[in-house]
Motif scaffolding. Sequence first.
Motif, PDB file in Angstrom:
ATOM      1  N   HIS A 296       0.828  -1.214   0.000  1.00 42.60           N
ATOM      2  CA  HIS A 296       0.000   0.000   0.000  1.00 42.60           C
ATOM      3  C   HIS A 296       0.861   1.261   0.000  1.00 42.60           C
ATOM      4  O   HIS A 296       1.788   1.387   0.795  1.00 42.60           O
ATOM      5  N   GLY A 297       0.554   2.156  -0.910  1.00 47.27           N
ATOM      6  CA  GLY A 297       1.256   3.427  -0.969  1.00 47.27           C
ATOM      7  C   GLY A 297       2.563   3.380  -1.725  1.00 47.27           C
ATOM      8  O   GLY A 297       3.202   4.411  -1.926  1.00 47.27           O
ATOM      9  N   ARG A 298       2.989   2.202  -2.166  1.00 48.04           N
ATOM     10  CA  ARG A 298       4.233   2.088  -2.914  1.00 48.04           C
ATOM     11  C   ARG A 298       3.967   2.350  -4.404  1.00 48.04           C
ATOM     12  O   ARG A 298       2.842   2.241  -4.864  1.00 48.04           O
ATOM     13  N   MET A 299       5.004   2.663  -5.131  1.00 47.04           N
ATOM     14  CA  MET A 299       4.846   2.974  -6.550  1.00 47.04           C
ATOM     15  C   MET A 299       4.105   1.851  -7.275  1.00 47.04           C
ATOM     16  O   MET A 299       4.397   0.683  -7.052  1.00 47.04           O
ATOM     17  N   HIS A 300       3.178   2.194  -8.096  1.00 49.75           N
ATOM     18  CA  HIS A 300       2.357   1.276  -8.899  1.00 49.75           C
ATOM     19  C   HIS A 300       1.416   0.417  -8.052  1.00 49.75           C
ATOM     20  O   HIS A 300       0.755  -0.449  -8.580  1.00 49.75           O
ATOM     21  N   CYS A 301       1.385   0.624  -6.757  1.00 51.78           N
ATOM     22  CA  CYS A 301       0.498  -0.154  -5.878  1.00 51.78           C
ATOM     23  C   CYS A 301      -0.331   0.812  -5.047  1.00 51.78           C
ATOM     24  O   CYS A 301      -0.423   0.692  -3.831  1.00 51.78           O
ATOM     25  N   GLN A 302      -0.910   1.780  -5.693  1.00 54.13           N
ATOM     26  CA  GLN A 302      -1.615   2.864  -5.010  1.00 54.13           C
ATOM     27  C   GLN A 302      -3.075   2.532  -4.732  1.00 54.13           C
ATOM     28  O   GLN A 302      -3.910   3.414  -4.798  1.00 54.13           O
ATOM     29  N   GLY A 303      -3.391   1.290  -4.460  1.00 52.16           N
ATOM     30  CA  GLY A 303      -4.779   0.906  -4.234  1.00 52.16           C
ATOM     31  C   GLY A 303      -5.463   1.744  -3.168  1.00 52.16           C
ATOM     32  O   GLY A 303      -4.816   2.319  -2.312  1.00 52.16           O
ATOM     33  N   SER A 304      -6.776   1.813  -3.275  1.00 53.81           N
ATOM     34  CA  SER A 304      -7.550   2.573  -2.302  1.00 53.81           C
ATOM     35  C   SER A 304      -9.015   2.184  -2.412  1.00 53.81           C
ATOM     36  O   SER A 304      -9.417   1.539  -3.377  1.00 53.81           O
ATOM     37  N   HIS A 305      -9.803   2.626  -1.431  1.00 54.65           N
ATOM     38  CA  HIS A 305     -11.249   2.396  -1.495  1.00 54.65           C
ATOM     39  C   HIS A 305     -11.822   3.082  -2.734  1.00 54.65           C
ATOM     40  O   HIS A 305     -12.714   2.546  -3.391  1.00 54.65           O
ATOM     41  N   ASP A 306     -11.323   4.266  -3.069  1.00 56.40           N
ATOM     42  CA  ASP A 306     -11.818   4.999  -4.233  1.00 56.40           C
ATOM     43  C   ASP A 306     -11.581   4.225  -5.523  1.00 56.40           C
ATOM     44  O   ASP A 306     -12.444   4.178  -6.393  1.00 56.40           O
ATOM     45  N   PHE A 307     -10.404   3.610  -5.650  1.00 57.64           N
ATOM     46  CA  PHE A 307     -10.079   2.873  -6.869  1.00 57.64           C
ATOM     47  C   PHE A 307     -11.024   1.699  -7.074  1.00 57.64           C
ATOM     48  O   PHE A 307     -11.502   1.457  -8.180  1.00 57.64           O
ATOM     49  N   TYR A 308     -11.282   0.931  -6.018  1.00 58.95           N
ATOM     50  CA  TYR A 308     -12.084  -0.286  -6.154  1.00 58.95           C
ATOM     51  C   TYR A 308     -13.582  -0.040  -6.068  1.00 58.95           C
ATOM     52  O   TYR A 308     -14.367  -0.866  -6.503  1.00 58.95           O
ATOM     53  N   GLY A 309     -13.993   1.080  -5.517  1.00 61.80           N
ATOM     54  CA  GLY A 309     -15.411   1.372  -5.413  1.00 61.80           C
ATOM     55  C   GLY A 309     -16.081   0.575  -4.310  1.00 61.80           C
ATOM     56  O   GLY A 309     -15.421  -0.057  -3.482  1.00 61.80           O
ATOM     57  N   SER A 310     -17.403   0.581  -4.332  1.00 59.59           N
ATOM     58  CA  SER A 310     -18.166   0.004  -3.221  1.00 59.59           C
ATOM     59  C   SER A 310     -18.288  -1.510  -3.288  1.00 59.59           C
ATOM     60  O   SER A 310     -18.719  -2.136  -2.318  1.00 59.59           O
ATOM     61  N   THR A 311     -17.906  -2.123  -4.403  1.00 62.76           N
ATOM     62  CA  THR A 311     -18.104  -3.571  -4.527  1.00 62.76           C
ATOM     63  C   THR A 311     -16.942  -4.387  -3.974  1.00 62.76           C
ATOM     64  O   THR A 311     -17.065  -5.593  -3.789  1.00 62.76           O
ATOM     65  N   VAL A 312     -15.810  -3.745  -3.716  1.00 60.70           N
ATOM     66  CA  VAL A 312     -14.637  -4.462  -3.217  1.00 60.70           C
ATOM     67  C   VAL A 312     -14.154  -3.787  -1.933  1.00 60.70           C
ATOM     68  O   VAL A 312     -13.943  -2.578  -1.903  1.00 60.70           O
ATOM     69  N   ASP A 313     -13.983  -4.587  -0.879  1.00 63.38           N
ATOM     70  CA  ASP A 313     -13.446  -4.071   0.369  1.00 63.38           C
ATOM     71  C   ASP A 313     -11.927  -4.030   0.254  1.00 63.38           C
ATOM     72  O   ASP A 313     -11.320  -4.956  -0.281  1.00 63.38           O
ATOM     73  N   TYR A 314     -11.323  -2.965   0.762  1.00 63.01           N
ATOM     74  CA  TYR A 314      -9.878  -2.756   0.593  1.00 63.01           C
ATOM     75  C   TYR A 314      -9.181  -2.628   1.941  1.00 63.01           C
ATOM     76  O   TYR A 314      -9.679  -1.965   2.844  1.00 63.01           O
ATOM     77  N   TYR A 315      -8.013  -3.270   2.044  1.00 61.71           N
ATOM     78  CA  TYR A 315      -7.177  -3.167   3.239  1.00 61.71           C
ATOM     79  C   TYR A 315      -5.734  -2.994   2.779  1.00 61.71           C
ATOM     80  O   TYR A 315      -5.224  -3.810   2.005  1.00 61.71           O
ATOM     81  N   GLY A 316      -5.093  -1.933   3.215  1.00 60.55           N
ATOM     82  CA  GLY A 316      -3.730  -1.648   2.783  1.00 60.55           C
ATOM     83  C   GLY A 316      -2.704  -1.839   3.885  1.00 60.55           C
ATOM     84  O   GLY A 316      -2.892  -1.377   5.006  1.00 60.55           O
ATOM     85  N   VAL A 317      -1.625  -2.532   3.559  1.00 63.40           N
ATOM     86  CA  VAL A 317      -0.485  -2.721   4.456  1.00 63.40           C
ATOM     87  C   VAL A 317       0.716  -2.047   3.790  1.00 63.40           C
ATOM     88  O   VAL A 317       1.155  -2.485   2.727  1.00 63.40           O
ATOM     89  N   PRO A 318       1.239  -0.970   4.390  1.00 63.51           N
ATOM     90  CA  PRO A 318       2.318  -0.203   3.756  1.00 63.51           C
ATOM     91  C   PRO A 318       3.695  -0.838   3.951  1.00 63.51           C
ATOM     92  O   PRO A 318       4.574  -0.283   4.604  1.00 63.51           O
ATOM     93  N   ALA A 319       3.905  -2.021   3.364  1.00 67.59           N
ATOM     94  CA  ALA A 319       5.145  -2.771   3.580  1.00 67.59           C
ATOM     95  C   ALA A 319       6.174  -2.505   2.484  1.00 67.59           C
ATOM     96  O   ALA A 319       5.829  -2.354   1.319  1.00 67.59           O
ATOM     97  N   ASP A 320       7.428  -2.494   2.898  1.00 61.96           N
ATOM     98  CA  ASP A 320       8.556  -2.475   1.968  1.00 61.96           C
ATOM     99  C   ASP A 320       9.033  -3.905   1.799  1.00 61.96           C
ATOM    100  O   ASP A 320       9.052  -4.667   2.767  1.00 61.96           O
ATOM    101  N   ASP A 321       9.453  -4.266   0.582  1.00 57.17           N
ATOM    102  CA  ASP A 321      10.022  -5.593   0.369  1.00 57.17           C
ATOM    103  C   ASP A 321      11.511  -5.520   0.697  1.00 57.17           C
ATOM    104  O   ASP A 321      12.364  -5.567  -0.170  1.00 57.17           O
ATOM    105  N   SER A 322      11.775  -5.372   1.975  1.00 56.62           N
ATOM    106  CA  SER A 322      13.140  -5.230   2.464  1.00 56.62           C
ATOM    107  C   SER A 322      13.325  -6.182   3.633  1.00 56.62           C
ATOM    108  O   SER A 322      12.438  -6.277   4.493  1.00 56.62           O
ATOM    109  N   PRO A 323      14.458  -6.878   3.702  1.00 53.07           N
ATOM    110  CA  PRO A 323      14.687  -7.799   4.816  1.00 53.07           C
ATOM    111  C   PRO A 323      14.670  -7.107   6.189  1.00 53.07           C
ATOM    112  O   PRO A 323      14.454  -7.766   7.199  1.00 53.07           O
TER     113      PRO A 323
END
Length: 173
Positions: free
Chosen positions: A59-86
Motif C-alpha cells: 500500500h502506498g508504494r509505486m504502482h500499488c496505489q490501491g484505495s477504497h476509491d479505486f475499487y469502489g463500493s463492490t470491493v473491500d480494501y485493506y492496505g499494508v504499507p510494507a517495503d520488500d526489504s529484509p
Amino acid sequence: MQENPPSVKDIVKVLYGGKRFGNHVDEVWPNLFIGDMSVANDRYRLWKLGITHVLNAAHGRMHCQGSHDFYGSTVDYYGVPADDSPTFDLSRYFFPSAEYIQNALDTAGGRVLVHCAVGVSRSASLVLAYLMIHHHYTLVEAISQVKECRWIFPNTGFLKQLRALDIELHKTS
C-alpha cells in the motif's frame, strides 16, 4: 508440537523446489488468491475472478496505489504499507492481515486477493502467516500448500519473522 523448526537456510531450500514461474494471479487456498500489481490494477479482471476483498501488501508504494476509491463500493480494501526489504518488520501485520483474510473468507461469497508488486514476497508472507495462524500450519506446511499453486519467494527478513511466528505458535501449552 514440532521439535526444532527448520532454519531459514533449510526453508530457502524448500522455496527453491517446485515450480519456478509465476502467473499474475493464482488461487492458493479456496477463495484466496495471491497476485501482482497488474491484476490488482485491473478492475475488470478482479470482477471476472469474483474478488470481493483486496489486501494490498504494498500500500502506498509505486504502482500499488490501491484505495477504497479505486475499487469502489463492490470491493473491500485493506492496505499494508510494507517495503520488500529484509529489514522491514512485516510481523506486526501478520495478525491484523490474517484476521482481515479470515473475516473476508467468512463473508458469504468472499473471495480475497492478496497482492504486492510481484506477488512473491510481501503478499506471500501474509498468506503464509494466515495459514499458520488460522489453520495451524507450520511454516514449511504453509509454504508447501502455497507452492502447489504458486511460485513464492519471501525475502530472508520475512522468512526469519515467519519462522519466529512458527516457533511462537507451536510452543507447548
